[in-house]
Design a protein around this motif. Structure first.
Motif, PDB file in Angstrom:
ATOM      1  N   GLN A  41       0.819  -1.203   0.000  1.00  0.00           N
ATOM      2  CA  GLN A  41       0.000   0.000   0.000  1.00  0.00           C
ATOM      3  C   GLN A  41       0.860   1.263   0.000  1.00  0.00           C
ATOM      4  OE1 GLN A  41      -3.710   0.224   0.478  1.00  0.00           O
ATOM      5  NE2 GLN A  41      -3.499  -1.780  -0.446  1.00  0.00           N
ATOM      6  N   ALA A  42       2.073   1.193  -0.529  1.00  0.00           N
ATOM      7  CA  ALA A  42       2.976   2.340  -0.604  1.00  0.00           C
ATOM      8  C   ALA A  42       3.143   2.718  -2.074  1.00  0.00           C
ATOM      9  CB  ALA A  42       4.321   1.993   0.015  1.00  0.00           C
ATOM     10  N   ARG A  47       1.140   8.776  -6.674  1.00  0.00           N
ATOM     11  CA  ARG A  47       0.113   8.221  -5.804  1.00  0.00           C
ATOM     12  C   ARG A  47      -0.546   6.955  -6.348  1.00  0.00           C
ATOM     13  NH1 ARG A  47      -3.495  13.099  -3.559  1.00  0.00           N
ATOM     14  NH2 ARG A  47      -4.231  11.414  -2.244  1.00  0.00           N
ATOM     15  N   THR A  48      -0.074   6.446  -7.493  1.00  0.00           N
ATOM     16  CA  THR A  48      -0.667   5.239  -8.062  1.00  0.00           C
ATOM     17  C   THR A  48       0.359   4.156  -8.406  1.00  0.00           C
ATOM     18  OG1 THR A  48      -0.623   6.178 -10.290  1.00  0.00           O
ATOM     19  CG2 THR A  48      -2.663   6.463  -9.026  1.00  0.00           C
ATOM     20  N   THR A  49       1.623   4.545  -8.631  1.00  0.00           N
ATOM     21  CA  THR A  49       2.654   3.568  -8.970  1.00  0.00           C
ATOM     22  C   THR A  49       3.163   2.912  -7.691  1.00  0.00           C
ATOM     23  OG1 THR A  49       3.329   4.913 -10.872  1.00  0.00           O
ATOM     24  CG2 THR A  49       4.871   3.209 -10.114  1.00  0.00           C
ATOM     25  N   GLY A  75      -1.569   4.084   1.488  1.00  0.00           N
ATOM     26  CA  GLY A  75      -3.017   3.920   1.412  1.00  0.00           C
ATOM     27  C   GLY A  75      -3.417   3.658  -0.022  1.00  0.00           C
ATOM     28  N   PRO A  76      -4.618   3.144  -0.220  1.00  0.00           N
ATOM     29  CA  PRO A  76      -5.046   2.742  -1.568  1.00  0.00           C
ATOM     30  C   PRO A  76      -5.277   3.943  -2.493  1.00  0.00           C
ATOM     31  CG  PRO A  76      -6.861   2.551  -0.017  1.00  0.00           C
ATOM     32  CD  PRO A  76      -5.650   2.894   0.793  1.00  0.00           C
ATOM     33  N   GLN A  81      -5.281   8.569   1.498  1.00  0.00           N
ATOM     34  CA  GLN A  81      -3.839   8.354   1.449  1.00  0.00           C
ATOM     35  C   GLN A  81      -3.145   9.385   2.335  1.00  0.00           C
ATOM     36  OE1 GLN A  81      -3.104   8.539  -2.883  1.00  0.00           O
ATOM     37  NE2 GLN A  81      -2.397   6.425  -2.710  1.00  0.00           N
ATOM     38  N   ARG A  82      -1.993   8.984   2.870  1.00  0.00           N
ATOM     39  CA  ARG A  82      -1.163   9.886   3.659  1.00  0.00           C
ATOM     40  C   ARG A  82       0.216   9.929   3.030  1.00  0.00           C
ATOM     41  NH1 ARG A  82      -1.248   7.693   9.485  1.00  0.00           N
ATOM     42  NH2 ARG A  82       0.554   9.060   9.608  1.00  0.00           N
TER      43      ARG A  82
END
Length: 175
Positions: A41-42, A47-49, A75-76, A81-82
Motif C-alpha cells: 500500500q505504498a 500516488r498510483t505507482t 493507502g489505496p 492516502q497519507r
C-alpha cells in the motif's frame, strides 16, 4: 525524543531498529499495516505507482542508503492516502566506522495536498488568462498588418501589442 512531533528511528550497524519515538509509532502505523498486508500500500509521488517493499525508505536506510525528504504515499489509490517524508543519515563512531543510521519521518499530507491545489488553481487561472490574450494578440496583429490602418492607430496598436505580449510572457512564467 517523545516530545517532538516527527518520527525518529535509530538503526544499528546490522540494520536492526534499536530506538523509535512515540511520534514514529503514530506516523508509521500505516507502515505496520503495509508490512502486515501482502498487498503493498505504498506509492511513488504519482500516488498510483506501487513502491516495492524493498524500496520503502526504512528498508533502504537499513541497507545503508542516505537520502533527504523522500516522499511516499501510503493507502489505496483513490482512497484515503497519507504522504510521509523521510530523511536518513548515517552515523559514524569515534573511529569513523559505520554505526548505523537515524531516519526522521513526518506527515506531509496537508502540505502536499495544499501544493497540489495551489498548482491546479495557478494552472487554471493561467489558462483562463492565456486564451483571451492569444485572441487579443491575434486581432491586434491583424489590425497592424491591415494596410487601411492609419499610422497613428497602428502606432497605438503596436504599444498594445507589446504590452499584451509582455502580459502573455508573465502568464507563461506563472505556468
Amino acid at each position: 525524543l517523545d516530545a517532538v512531533d516527527f518520527g525518529i528511528t535509530r538503526i544499528d550497524e546490522t540494520g536492526a531498529i534499536t530506538v523509535t519515538n512515540d511520534a514514529h509509532a503514530r506516523l508509521q502505523q500505516v507502515l505496520a499495516d503495509v508490512e502486515a498486508d501482502d498487498r503493498l500500500q505504498a506509492y511513488h509521488a504519482d500516488r498510483t505507482t506501487p513502491l516495492p517493499r524493498e524500496e520503502l525508505p526504512l528498508e533502504r536506510a537499513r541497507r545503508g542508503a542516505v537520502f533527504q525528504d523522500e516522499r511516499v504515499w501510503f493507502g489505496p489509490p483513490g482512497g484515503l492516502q497519507r504522504a510521509l517524508s523521510f530523511t536518513a543519515r548515517r552515523l559514524l563512531d569515534a573511529d569513523g566506522r559505520d554505526n548505523g543510521a537515524v531516519v526522521v519521518s513526518r506527515d506531509v499530507t496537508v502540505e502536499m495536498l495544499a501544493a497540489r491545489a495551489r498548482d491546479e488553481v495557478i494552472s487554471s487561472v493561467s489558462h483562463e488568462l492565456r486564451t483571451p490574450l492569444t485572441s487579443i494578440l491575434g486581432y491586434i496583429e491583424l489590425a497592424i498588418d491591415d494596410p487601411a490602418t492609419p499610422p497613428r492607430i497602428r502606432s497605438n496598436l503596436q504599444i498594445a501589442d507589446r504590452n499584451a505580449e509582455q502580459l502573455l510572457e508573465l502568464v507563461s512564467d506563472v505556468l
